[in-house]
Structures are given as C-alpha cells and as structure tokens.
Design a protein around this motif. Structure first.
Motif, mmCIF file in Angstrom:
data_model
loop_
_atom_site.group_PDB
_atom_site.id
_atom_site.type_symbol
_atom_site.label_atom_id
_atom_site.label_comp_id
_atom_site.label_asym_id
_atom_site.label_seq_id
_atom_site.Cartn_x
_atom_site.Cartn_y
_atom_site.Cartn_z
ATOM 1 N N VAL A 480 36.398 24.015 70.845
ATOM 2 C CA VAL A 480 36.481 22.433 69.255
ATOM 3 C C VAL A 480 34.861 22.290 70.000
ATOM 4 C CG1 VAL A 480 37.451 20.462 68.597
ATOM 5 C CG2 VAL A 480 38.753 22.168 69.576
ATOM 6 N N ALA A 481 34.612 21.544 70.850
ATOM 7 C CA ALA A 481 33.091 20.538 71.280
ATOM 8 C C ALA A 481 32.277 22.149 71.314
ATOM 9 C CB ALA A 481 33.276 20.506 72.790
ATOM 10 N N ARG A 482 32.320 23.135 71.468
ATOM 11 C CA ARG A 482 31.208 24.276 70.703
ATOM 12 C C ARG A 482 31.364 24.404 69.471
ATOM 13 N NH1 ARG A 482 27.315 25.897 69.856
ATOM 14 N NH2 ARG A 482 26.469 27.405 70.172
ATOM 15 N N ALA A 483 32.162 24.239 68.685
ATOM 16 C CA ALA A 483 32.668 24.956 67.899
ATOM 17 C C ALA A 483 31.668 23.381 66.521
ATOM 18 C CB ALA A 483 33.465 24.848 66.601
ATOM 19 N N GLY A 484 31.640 22.099 67.072
ATOM 20 C CA GLY A 484 31.769 21.324 66.310
ATOM 21 C C GLY A 484 30.134 20.972 66.247
ATOM 22 N N ARG A 485 29.609 21.475 67.637
ATOM 23 C CA ARG A 485 27.550 21.399 67.978
ATOM 24 C C ARG A 485 27.239 22.443 67.451
ATOM 25 N NH1 ARG A 485 27.575 21.614 74.096
ATOM 26 N NH2 ARG A 485 27.027 24.252 73.655
ATOM 27 N N GLY A 486 27.862 23.747 66.789
ATOM 28 C CA GLY A 486 27.415 24.242 65.767
ATOM 29 C C GLY A 486 27.598 24.505 64.637
ATOM 30 N N GLY A 487 28.383 23.125 64.296
ATOM 31 C CA GLY A 487 28.507 23.121 62.391
ATOM 32 C C GLY A 487 29.530 24.066 62.157
ATOM 33 N N VAL A 488 30.746 23.923 63.159
ATOM 34 C CA VAL A 488 31.843 24.192 62.888
ATOM 35 C C VAL A 488 33.163 22.825 62.772
ATOM 36 C CG1 VAL A 488 33.612 26.146 62.906
ATOM 37 C CG2 VAL A 488 31.046 26.825 62.555
ATOM 38 N N LEU A 489 34.108 22.751 61.907
ATOM 39 C CA LEU A 489 35.016 21.638 62.788
ATOM 40 C C LEU A 489 36.049 23.025 62.428
ATOM 41 C CD1 LEU A 489 36.373 18.879 62.502
ATOM 42 C CD2 LEU A 489 36.159 18.656 60.145
ATOM 43 N N VAL A 490 36.971 22.702 63.798
ATOM 44 C CA VAL A 490 38.256 23.547 64.469
ATOM 45 C C VAL A 490 39.136 22.200 64.308
ATOM 46 C CG1 VAL A 490 39.142 24.781 65.162
ATOM 47 C CG2 VAL A 490 37.063 25.060 64.854
ATOM 48 N N LYS A 491 40.317 22.351 63.621
ATOM 49 C CA LYS A 491 41.001 21.133 63.648
ATOM 50 C C LYS A 491 42.180 22.025 64.655
ATOM 51 C CE LYS A 491 41.036 19.704 58.710
ATOM 52 N NZ LYS A 491 41.085 19.174 57.434
ATOM 53 N N GLY A 492 42.069 21.199 65.648
ATOM 54 C CA GLY A 492 42.945 21.857 66.760
ATOM 55 C C GLY A 492 43.539 22.615 67.735
ATOM 56 N N GLY A 493 43.953 23.431 68.163
ATOM 57 C CA GLY A 493 44.050 24.580 69.377
ATOM 58 C C GLY A 493 44.865 26.124 67.979
ATOM 59 N N GLY A 494 45.995 25.143 67.299
ATOM 60 C CA GLY A 494 46.621 26.219 66.661
ATOM 61 C C GLY A 494 45.574 27.282 66.214
ATOM 62 N N PRO A 495 44.742 26.060 65.078
ATOM 63 C CA PRO A 495 43.561 27.383 63.846
ATOM 64 C C PRO A 495 42.705 28.026 64.942
ATOM 65 C CG PRO A 495 43.657 24.960 63.379
ATOM 66 C CD PRO A 495 44.583 25.081 64.227
ATOM 67 N N LEU A 496 42.321 27.728 65.827
ATOM 68 C CA LEU A 496 41.151 28.051 67.184
ATOM 69 C C LEU A 496 42.111 29.642 68.281
ATOM 70 C CD1 LEU A 496 38.298 27.587 68.031
ATOM 71 C CD2 LEU A 496 39.591 26.473 70.250
ATOM 72 N N GLU A 497 43.121 29.443 67.893
ATOM 73 C CA GLU A 497 43.893 30.221 68.742
ATOM 74 C C GLU A 497 43.992 31.938 68.206
ATOM 75 O OE1 GLU A 497 46.970 30.020 70.995
ATOM 76 O OE2 GLU A 497 46.482 28.356 71.748
ATOM 77 N N ASN A 498 44.166 31.046 66.566
ATOM 78 C CA ASN A 498 45.323 31.834 65.383
ATOM 79 C C ASN A 498 43.440 32.410 64.592
ATOM 80 O OD1 ASN A 498 47.314 31.652 65.746
ATOM 81 N ND2 ASN A 498 47.240 29.910 64.057
#
Length: 818
Positions: A480-498
């Motif tokens: 989630v931290a790396r995504a935010g730094r790259g201009g991508v907002l991920v709303k939690g572990g569920g979407p990240l895993e899926n």
C-alpha cells in the motif's frame, strides 16, 4: 414472480465514515432483505459501492424500497458512530490484535479494527460512549502495550453532533508524552542489545568461572531480554489470553528450571531482538505512508488586495488567491488564474513528466476545469510563478483525502490476514495442549522427566507462530505504501491481493482506452439532400446535448458551414439510443439504427442502411439523422486510442493477464476495430449500462474474478460488480476517488501495469512468507521432538520472523516500470 431491481448509492444512505464500515453496509442489506416483498439485497462491490435491491413490484413499490433504505440508513447512522484514531508508533501484530480485542470488550463499542502501523477504526454507540473516552482508553492501553510515545489522534468521526462532534485532537496536543523507557522509542532495541552483551559476557565467563558470576550475567540477560515480553505477557494473562509472548516466557522459565540458563537467556535475547527489529521494519512501512501527509506545505502566501500575507494552510478559505513561486509546493487544490508553468505532479499522481499549466477564467470551477488549469496540494511548481484560486479546504484536498483513505486501509484486514488470525487462535491453544502432553512423555518412554520437560520447552519455542503473525500485514502495508508513492491509491489488502490474482481485465472504451474526444470523419447526405442541411440540422440538436459525440458534430459544423448553426427546441436524450429535438418546424431524431426501429415514422432507406453498415465495418461510430419523415443522411465519427494504450495492453499480457475485454456502447464494428488496433483479446459493443453490469457478473463467475477499469463515474455500476474496480484520473474526480477499490491518481493508463505488477509481487511475497512461516513451524516441531536443542530452535524461529519482514520490505523498492 416478476422482479424489479433498484440500485441505491450507499454514500447517500449512510454518512461518510459509516459508508466505509463493512458491518454497517452489510447490516443495511440484511435489514432490507428481511422486509416483505424484497427478494434480495446485496452489496455490489466494496463498501463504498452500491446497494442492489431485488423486489416484487406487486408487493412493494420502488419508492417504498427507496424510502425504507433511507429510513434504515438513518437509523443505523444514529445508532452508531465511527471514529479513526492514530497511535504514534506501530504495533506488533499480536499487540494490534490484543488492542482490537480490548476495544471490542469496552461498553458501547460495536466493532474495532487495529492495524499494525497504529491505525485504529472504531464503531461505537454514541449513547454509551464518546470518542474522547475512547481516545483516553487508547492512550492508556497503548502505554500498557509498550507504545514509546503513546498519544493518539482522532482524525474523523461520524458521531452525533454535540459537544465533541467535530473536535479533533492532534498528536501530543494538551497532554504529556509517555515514554516506553529511559531510551525513548529505542528502549526495546537497546534492552535487546544489552541482553545480548551480558549473555555473551556470562557465556565467556563460564569457561573460567563457575557458580554465581556467570549466573548473575544470565539473570541480567533474562531481565533485559524479558522486560517487554513479560510486560505484554502479563497483560495478556490478565485478559485470560495466551499469546506468543506467553509461550516464549514459559519456555525460558522451563530452561531456567532445568539449569539451562544460557539457552533460556539466548531465547529471550533473540526473541526481544526480533521483536525490536520487527517494530523497526513496520515503522519503515508506516513512515513511507506518512510521507504522503508531509507533502503539503504548512504555510501559504495569500493575496489581500495588492499585497500577499504568509498564513497557515489551514487558514485558507475557498476562493482565496495564493501565490506559488518557482520550485515551491502547491498549498491547496485549486485553479490557476494567473501565470503559466510546468508542475511536477508525481507526488500525487505518479506522473513522471511535469504537466504544463495555464490560467483559466475566474469563473471556471475546479470540477469543470481541464487538466491544464487545475492543480493539487503537494505538487511542485516549476520555473513560472502561479496565482491559484483555492477550490478546497486543506483537510478536503485530494492529498488529504488520499492520506485518510490510506490510513483507513491500514486497519483493514485482507482475506489472507483474516485466515492467519483465525489459524493462530486455534493453533496457540493446540500447541499448549501438545506441550503439556509432551511433558509426560517420560511415562511412556524410558527417560528422565527433565529430558521430557526440556523437549516440551523446545517444541514450545518451535511451534510459536511469530513469523506467521507478521507475514501478511508487513507485505500488505509495504505494498500500500509503495502504491501510494507511485500515484496509485489501493484501499486495503483485499484489493491489493485480489488484483494480483486476477486473470481477466475489462475496460470501458470511451475515456479509458480512447481519448474520449471523437471527431467527425464522414458526412454522407442521403439522395437529394445537401451536406449543409445535414450538418446544420444535426448541429442544431446536438448543440444542446452534453454527449461527447455531440460536441464533435458541433465542432465539425462550425468548421464547415459558412455561418453558425441554428438552435433546436425541446431537445431530450433517449438513453443509450440517441437524441430527439425540434428544428425547422419538424421533429428531428439522431441516433443509432435501432433507434428508428422503436420510434414512429418512415423506415430507414436501403441507401442509408448500407452507408451505416459500410462506415460501421471500418470502425466508425455512426449517427443517422432524420427530420420529420425525411432521412437526411449519416455522420461517421471516430475516437482515437489513448497514447500508449497498445503498449499498456502488451505490458499487461507480459504480466500474465490472459483476457482483456473492451466494453462499449458503440456498435460491434467500432469496438472490434479499436480492439484489433490495441491488441485486446475481445470486445463487446452495443452495450447499455445494465448490459455492462450483466457482462461483468458473468465474467466474474466464469474467470473466478475480474477487474473493471474506467473513469469511476459512468462506469460505477460495472466497477461495483467487479472483483476490483479501478478508476483512472481520480485526482480530479471525487466520485472516482470514492468509488474505486484501486484509484490511478493520474489520467494515464500507463500507471495500470505498475499497479498490476505491484499487486502480483505482493501476492507472491505473501505466498513466500506463508511458505516460510508455516514451513519453519512444520520443520521445527518434529526436529525438536527428535532432539534439536532450544538454542538452535530459537535461531531458526527468530531467523524466519526477520526473513518474512525484510522480504515484505522489498515491496518498498518495487520498480515503477514492470
């Protein structure tokens, strides 16, 4: 039974914080589903998606269903409040779980989640407890759990309006800092180091000395190494819980009882050292997230008359004009009113190249301004000075909302994490029972009790699932931290895993794969009709429509006609088919061929029909124009693919995405032409919004999951039904930011492969961590039963814990280009 469906926006039914609460949304669906006449009520997508209600219109009307939903939403909103807190330091996974359990046991608390980085989400009954009381309890419990700087901050609340309804506490405001020890936040690491030093001295002394002196050093090692472990274990025992800390202390005490002081001290040294390094590593992941919040400047230069004054950004109001000098960070979201410059938007959107900005008119609203006119807080100005009209308060800027959403995501547990939590709750008591049984092995096997007892303690160390407890949250937070730094907002572990597991991606066409700015390519009048009449009639009607195709027709007419086109009357849209209006004293219909199968009037002439088929087969979007009973001809338009769209599709294919389908309202010929040009596997044309939803549902069942990529506005129903909804251009769209599971902050499709590759790597690291943590337990338990010493078991055990944490931290260095 005849059945109708009604889709309701959850943010309309529930307040903002309750809308983000899975329990509240699910409870709303269950209440509606229990009512007579309602066959089913379910959530489509994530917590901020839509509620779909299936009902029998013979028993209950749509207006009654809507009224019932609003009433029940209001009831739920009044029955529970929601608050977000932030602890000043990260927690260990077991401490986070302990704190969540403690909060759930408090009177008035309905539900609580605690993330390892210190994010706390609480749902509570406002009639029984106030947020300030919860905050005070958090301060107390955080101190008991070893928080080195234990203040908490409530950042958002949906409690009833009242004395504390809108009050906010900032870290450390009005209260003393409580420190975890004499060395502040490094106390645990220092104690672990001192424990290792005195253990080494004691072990070296034992070669020359016997008795009290080596023992004194071992006791000091026990004291330094076991201080924090003992404190946490006692707290857990007071709550009648057996956690990993308790297992370690029992094993260390058992080693001491057998006279194995060195092995017991080594156990506590390595456990406390692993504990401290784990704390440090999770702190790194949290700092990467908190760096987002530090992007916005603290001061701004506000214009007053002809002068500028230096003020805190919190003092800025909507409509204020601020000066942004070269190389300064933008203090607020707003619209450029004076000046030209290039702005580095990478901190918010992840775009690698600066974006040119120019002044807009003073009456241009932020929502309607184009990308070259709007700017965002936290971005960096280039060489030109800008004057910006503030469009959002500091707490409501895109950056502030992203920080809030990321903080909320920290406390959300992914499916794998929920599984490991359940596994631990069963596994730890089972280990204790197994160890207790092993202590009586001497009854069955001919060996002294001391040997059986030692073996039981070794198994106790081997079976402690420390690595398992931290394996998933460390990976999710780093991702989630790396995504935010790259201009991508991920709303939690569920979407990240899926997203990392999906093999199918669906794209909306207009504005996603294409520019969304079609142009007229063909104007074909019918026999006996001149081109000027066709264009003028079409432009007169389309000039009052807000459809992108309408704007293209008006532009073409303005360029080709000698004078401006006239204006039609009574213009209205025919959803998914076209538009109608009145011009020149006659009714005018403009739209697809199927439109003229449903409206009264003359049938489509064969010449017009053949032109439609010819243009459609070449990838054009085709409009048929009829005035009264006369068919004036057809107009062909074509949208252009986004820059780099073909390269994005190729990159996704290299990442392992097997199916990529484009969904479009255009005819099948247009869809097929664009799909072939971009390299998509399939295209579906002629789809109405409900057809897209049905297709996504079917594909989700067929492929085991699907991601839907769109702009988050027109695509919201389809995105809500997808396993993962991905919105582009979320930095400029409130709706996209709220709707999506994954938001690409830039309006740039090229950020998608980065998001997918990061999710793929996160899923891979989670699997690796689970394999290491469970594999080490599976290896050590039989190894210790068959004679592996406690010291060796501790080395393997703590080594696996550190291995999974530092493996997860690799995500912070994930490459931007997949």
């Amino acid at each position: 039974m005849a059945e109708d469906k009604l889709r309701l926006e959850i943010p309309v039914l529930l307040p903002a914080a309750a809308e983000a609460c899975e329990r509240c949304v699910q409870q709303l669906a269950e209440v509606l589903a229990s009512r007579p006449g309602v066959a089913e009520a379910h959530v489509q997508g994530r917590e901020d998606a839509v509620l779909c209600v299936h009902f029998d219109p013979a028993q209950i009307s749509a207006s009654q269903v809507r009224a019932l939903a609003v009433q029940q939403g209001a009831r739920l909103a009044s029955a529970s409040g929601h608050a977000n807190f932030r602890l000043s330091q990260p927690l260990h996974a077991r401490a986070a779980r302990t704190l969540a359990d403690d909060l759930r046991g408090r009177p008035g608390v309905l539900h609580a989640d605690v993330g390892v980085t210190g994010a706390v989400l609480v749902e509570f009954d406002p009639a029984k407890v106030e947020p300030v009381a919860l905050e005070a309890y958090l301060l107390e419990r955080a101190a008991a759990l070893g928080q080195s700087n234990a203040e908490a901050a409530r950042r958002k609340s949906s409690a009833k309006e009242g004395e504390h309804g809108g009050h906010e506490h900032k870290p450390g405001e009005g209260r003393e800092h409580k420190h975890g020890g004499p060395f502040g936040e490094r106390t645990e690491l220092v104690f672990a180091g001192l424990s290792a030093v005195v253990l080494l001295i004691g072990w070296l002394a034992s070669f020359r000395l016997e008795g009290a002196i080596p023992l004194a050093f071992y006791l000091l090692a026990y004291g330094f190494g076991g201080y924090f472990t003992l404190r946490e274990a006692l707290e857990n025992l007071r709550k009648r819980r057996f956690e990993i800390d308790t297992l370690m202390l029992v094993a260390a005490a058992g080693a001491a009882a057998l006279g194995e002081w060195a092995e017991g001290a080594l156990l506590l040294v390595l456990f406390s050292l692993g504990h401290a390094l784990e704390h440090y590593a999770m702190g790194r992941a949290r700092k990467a997230i908190e760096a987002l919040a530090e992007l916005a400047p603290e001061r701004a230069s506000r214009k007053r008359g002809d002068t500028f004054e230096d003020v805190p950004v919190e003092a800025l109001e909507i409509g204020d004009i601020v000066m942004v000098r070269p190389n300064e960070r933008l203090p607020a979201d707003g619209v450029v009113v004076v000046g030209e410059s290039s702005v580095n938007q990478a901190p918010v959107t992840g775009e690698s190249m600066p974006v040119d900005k120019r002044a807009a008119g003073h009456d241009i609203a932020f929502e309607t301004a184009d990308a070259a006119q709007k700017v965002f807080a936290g971005t960096i100005n280039g060489v030109g000075a800008l004057e910006v009209r503030v469009a959002r308060l500091s707490g409501e800027s895109t950056l502030a909302r992203v920080v809030t959403m990321v903080a909320e995501a920290e406390a959300q547990r992914s499916p794998t994490q929920r599984f490991t939590d359940k596994f631990e709750r069963i596994f730890v008591p089972a280990v204790l029972l197994g160890v207790f049984a092993l202590m009586f092995a001497w009854v069955v096997v001919d060996e002294p009790f001391s040997v059986s007892f030692y073996r039981a303690m070794a198994v106790l160390v081997a079976a402690s699932p420390c690595a398992l407890a931290i394996s998933v949250p460390s990976a999710v937070l780093s991702g989630v931290a790396r995504a935010g730094r790259g201009g991508v907002l991920v709303k939690g572990g569920g979407p990240l895993e899926n997203l990392g597991r999906l093999q199918a991606l669906a794209f909306d066409k207009t504005g996603t794969l294409t520019e969304g700015r079609p142009r007229v390519t063909d104007v074909v009048p019918a026999v006996g009709v001149d081109e000027a009449r066709l264009l003028e009639t079409a432009a007169a009607v389309e000039g009052l429509s807000d459809h992108p195709l309408a704007a293209a027709v008006v532009t073409a007419a303005t360029e080709r006609l000698p004078g401006p086109p006239g204006r039609a009357e009574a213009v209205e849209s025919i959803t998914g088919q076209g538009v109608r209006g009145r011009f020149g004293g006659e009714d005018v219909f403009i739209g697809k061929l199927k439109l003229f199968e449903t409206v009264p009037g003359a049938p489509v002439p064969e010449q017009v029909r053949s032109e439609v088929e010819r243009l459609s087969s070449s990838g054009r979007t085709v409009m048929v124009v009829r005035s009264g009973e006369t068919y004036l001809g057809v107009i062909g338009l074509q949208d252009t693919p986004r820059e780099g769209a073909a390269e994005v599709i190729a990159a996704l294919r290299r990442l392992g995405v097997k199916r990529m389908i484009m969904l479009s309202g255009d005819n099948q010929g247009v869809a097929d032409a664009i799909a072939a040009k971009l390299g998509l596997t399939d295209a579906r044309g002629g789809l109405m919004p409900e057809d897209k939803v049905a297709f996504i549902k079917a594909l989700r069942e067929q492929a085991g999951g699907v991601a839907m990529v769109g702009d988050g506005v027109n695509d919201a129903p389809a995105m809500a039904n997808a396993t993962v909804g991905i919105a582009m251009g979320a930095a400029g769209s409130d709706v996209a930011l709220e709707t999506a599971d994954v938001a690409l902050m830039a309006d740039d499709l090229r950020r998608l492969p980065f998001a997918v590759s990061l999710s793929r790597q996160t899923s891979a690291i989670i699997k690796q961590n689970l394999l290491v943590s469970l594999g080490m337990v599976a290896f050590l338990i039989p190894a210790t039963i068959f004679g592996l010493k406690i010291g060796a078991a501790v080395v393997f055990h703590e080594g696996s814990t550190l291995l999974v944490v530092f493996n997860a931290l690799r995500l912070l260095g994930h490459r931007d280009k997949p």
